[in-house]
Write a protein that holds these residues in place. Sequence first.
Motif, PDB file in Angstrom:
ATOM      1  N   VAL A 153       0.815  -1.138   0.097  1.00  0.00           N
ATOM      2  CA  VAL A 153       0.216  -0.065  -0.058  1.00  0.00           C
ATOM      3  C   VAL A 153       0.877   1.300   0.022  1.00  0.00           C
ATOM      4  CG1 VAL A 153      -1.898   1.133   1.264  1.00  0.00           C
ATOM      5  CG2 VAL A 153      -1.788  -1.387   1.496  1.00  0.00           C
ATOM      6  N   GLN A 173      -3.885  -3.018 -13.845  1.00  0.00           N
ATOM      7  CA  GLN A 173      -5.017  -2.050 -13.575  1.00  0.00           C
ATOM      8  C   GLN A 173      -6.162  -1.886 -14.929  1.00  0.00           C
ATOM      9  OE1 GLN A 173      -3.955   1.750 -12.151  1.00  0.00           O
ATOM     10  NE2 GLN A 173      -5.855   2.830 -12.559  1.00  0.00           N
ATOM     11  N   ASP A 202      -1.900  -5.624  -9.811  1.00  0.00           N
ATOM     12  CA  ASP A 202      -1.418  -4.509  -9.545  1.00  0.00           C
ATOM     13  C   ASP A 202      -2.590  -3.386 -10.107  1.00  0.00           C
ATOM     14  OD1 ASP A 202       0.038  -1.999  -9.483  1.00  0.00           O
ATOM     15  OD2 ASP A 202       1.379  -2.530 -10.833  1.00  0.00           O
ATOM     16  N   GLU A 203      -3.192  -2.859  -8.755  1.00  0.00           N
ATOM     17  CA  GLU A 203      -4.497  -2.028  -9.021  1.00  0.00           C
ATOM     18  C   GLU A 203      -5.442  -2.477  -9.785  1.00  0.00           C
ATOM     19  OE1 GLU A 203      -4.748   0.805  -7.315  1.00  0.00           O
ATOM     20  OE2 GLU A 203      -2.890   1.797  -6.977  1.00  0.00           O
ATOM     21  N   THR A 243      -8.687  -3.086  -9.438  1.00  0.00           N
ATOM     22  CA  THR A 243     -10.024  -2.562  -9.461  1.00  0.00           C
ATOM     23  C   THR A 243     -10.144  -1.235  -9.356  1.00  0.00           C
ATOM     24  OG1 THR A 243      -9.886  -2.558  -6.877  1.00  0.00           O
ATOM     25  CG2 THR A 243     -10.607  -4.547  -7.757  1.00  0.00           C
ATOM     26  N   THR A 244      -9.201  -0.529  -9.640  1.00  0.00           N
ATOM     27  CA  THR A 244      -9.372   1.089  -9.414  1.00  0.00           C
ATOM     28  C   THR A 244     -10.181   1.748 -10.271  1.00  0.00           C
ATOM     29  OG1 THR A 244      -6.771   1.175  -8.579  1.00  0.00           O
ATOM     30  CG2 THR A 244      -7.705   3.207  -9.462  1.00  0.00           C
ATOM     31  N   GLN A 249     -16.426  -3.923  -8.828  1.00  0.00           N
ATOM     32  CA  GLN A 249     -15.331  -3.986  -7.655  1.00  0.00           C
ATOM     33  C   GLN A 249     -15.247  -5.271  -6.646  1.00  0.00           C
ATOM     34  OE1 GLN A 249     -13.954  -0.831  -4.666  1.00  0.00           O
ATOM     35  NE2 GLN A 249     -12.640  -0.387  -6.190  1.00  0.00           N
ATOM     36  N   THR A 257      -2.020  -1.641  -4.245  1.00  0.00           N
ATOM     37  CA  THR A 257      -3.295  -0.622  -4.374  1.00  0.00           C
ATOM     38  C   THR A 257      -3.101   0.676  -3.575  1.00  0.00           C
ATOM     39  OG1 THR A 257      -5.771  -0.366  -4.135  1.00  0.00           O
ATOM     40  CG2 THR A 257      -4.531  -1.813  -2.439  1.00  0.00           C
ATOM     41  N   HIS A 258      -3.732   1.554  -3.746  1.00  0.00           N
ATOM     42  CA  HIS A 258      -3.658   2.899  -2.849  1.00  0.00           C
ATOM     43  C   HIS A 258      -4.799   3.133  -2.106  1.00  0.00           C
ATOM     44  CE1 HIS A 258      -5.603   4.707  -6.716  1.00  0.00           C
ATOM     45  NE2 HIS A 258      -6.401   5.068  -5.876  1.00  0.00           N
ATOM     46  N   ASP A 259      -5.810   2.105  -2.467  1.00  0.00           N
ATOM     47  CA  ASP A 259      -7.253   2.098  -1.878  1.00  0.00           C
ATOM     48  C   ASP A 259      -7.238   1.150  -0.565  1.00  0.00           C
ATOM     49  OD1 ASP A 259      -9.847   2.048  -0.940  1.00  0.00           O
ATOM     50  OD2 ASP A 259     -10.639   1.956  -3.245  1.00  0.00           O
ATOM     51  N   VAL A 281     -10.291  -1.196   0.008  1.00  0.00           N
ATOM     52  CA  VAL A 281      -9.999  -2.540  -1.001  1.00  0.00           C
ATOM     53  C   VAL A 281      -8.883  -3.439   0.042  1.00  0.00           C
ATOM     54  CG1 VAL A 281      -8.938  -3.638  -2.764  1.00  0.00           C
ATOM     55  CG2 VAL A 281     -10.515  -1.512  -3.042  1.00  0.00           C
ATOM     56  N   ASP A 331      -4.432   9.114  -5.937  1.00  0.00           N
ATOM     57  CA  ASP A 331      -4.271   8.640  -4.500  1.00  0.00           C
ATOM     58  C   ASP A 331      -5.293   9.211  -3.393  1.00  0.00           C
ATOM     59  OD1 ASP A 331      -2.027   7.194  -5.184  1.00  0.00           O
ATOM     60  OD2 ASP A 331      -0.737   8.761  -5.096  1.00  0.00           O
TER      61      ASP A 331
END
Length: 526
Positions: free
Chosen positions: A40, A96, A178-179, A181-182, A189, A211-213, A216, A453
């Motif tokens: 993250v 992604q 790698d990401e 679901t962004t 999602q 991810t950055h979320d 999630v 982000d």
Amino acid sequence: MTALLEVKNLRVSFRQDGEITQAVRGVSFSVDRGETVALVGESGSGKSVSALSTVSLLGDSAIVEGSVTYAGTEMVGASEKHLMQVRGNDISFIFQEPMTSLNPLHTIEKQLVESLSLHQGLVGAAARARVLELLDKVGIRDAETRLGSYPHQLSGGQRQRVMIAMALANKPEILIADEPTTALDVTIQAQILELLADLKKSEGMGLLFITHDLNVVRRIADRVCVMKNGEIVEEGPAAEVFANPQHAYTQKLLAAEPSGAPEPVADEAAEMVATKDLKVWFPIEKGLLKRTVGHVKAVNPSSINVRAGETLGIVGESGSGKTTMALAIMRLIASEGEVRFQGQDLRQWSTRDLRSLRKDMQIVFQDPFGSLSPRMTCAQIISEGLAIHDVDQDRPPRELVAEVMEEVGLDPAAMDRYPHEFSGGQRQRIAIARAMVLRPKLVVLDEPTSALDMTVQVQIVELLRGLQERYGLAYLFISHDLNVVRAMSHRVVVMKQGDIVESGNAQEIFDAPKEDYTRHLLAAAL
């Protein structure tokens, strides 16, 4: 006991123009069978670089040091032959944006068969049977009818499922996502996250999730590694990290969620835009004479209105008609029904006459990198509209550019830089500045924060609310991120398959939704 994938003291640098830039600084983590580990952090923290290093996918400019072992075998410095055996077979990737990973010229069947043929030697009926099995496993309905489809003929969620099927084709031990679901709707999602969790359990895979979320991560991870500036600043079981974060940066990330609400709309605020029975149907034409045999009903007769200083949030899944409705209001696509802007019926206006209104109706898109010309400087991008609309010619354009850059939180000293020299959040500020320099009355914001982000999202939300309060702007805010919609909107309309299924005060919609579909959307976002 050694983990299936073990990374120790990984350091990655890149050579560019005679200079060396360090991207990853002594990172260590591990992933075992049946375990989900989340990396993250914000953009540029080194998450993806760390993951790509595991099977040497960084290219010739990368300098990789340290140790990466898979099943006890060292991967740093391994032969290309050995790496080829591991890539796709033992360690697979999901990225992604599937449209950049899938070949637009080949059918889904051909792309899946190619992977099976390359790694397992499967061809003909055996390969086709395996393809159908994979598509069924990842939840593609009527898989046989989809074999001849091209990527552009599938929805975003379906394309991501195909990418997962390709990653699973050779029964990998480790899946690196790698990401993934962004860019997806909250409902899609939720389905993809549930699918990955089920597959991990049934296939016994290790899952490295980037991810950055943090919402999630909360759903899917067993362990979390928080990265900042190429280093892991905090690591531990997901439940512990979320309940009691130790590092200041982790605390900042967890606190970075859009909150609050916009300022109330003045009672005397004038109506800025209103629609009555707005309809957008696209004809389906077939045959040599292009006869219309049906219609794609993108927006069914719909009526909305927005006042000065007010934000109308428009939510719904992909294909629900959100963006189409906004484009029709802007008169950028053909439509039927009434659109009134500041009391004037735009049906009476020719395309030529509408040009005088364009400066009052602006739009900010989801992906600023895709909507900003890479060949133009920041100053040229922001000032382009001034020349087109002949705005405020008494002042030098660069003076106006400097003023609006300061207003959106950018340093005017950077106005001669190009888009690629800015971060994602800065590029979105440039896109906002391009719209705001014309002092519009109505701004359409089409997913303006979804690719950013969490900390940058908060900044953009606060910026947009501040600009609205200062200039009395009317916003049409389109998003699948319901937390952002709640923080931005006075009222909300919920769309499904071209229809408005619910509308009302934002707080009432979020606290006490009346329709099952709205409740379904809200449940998927939790």
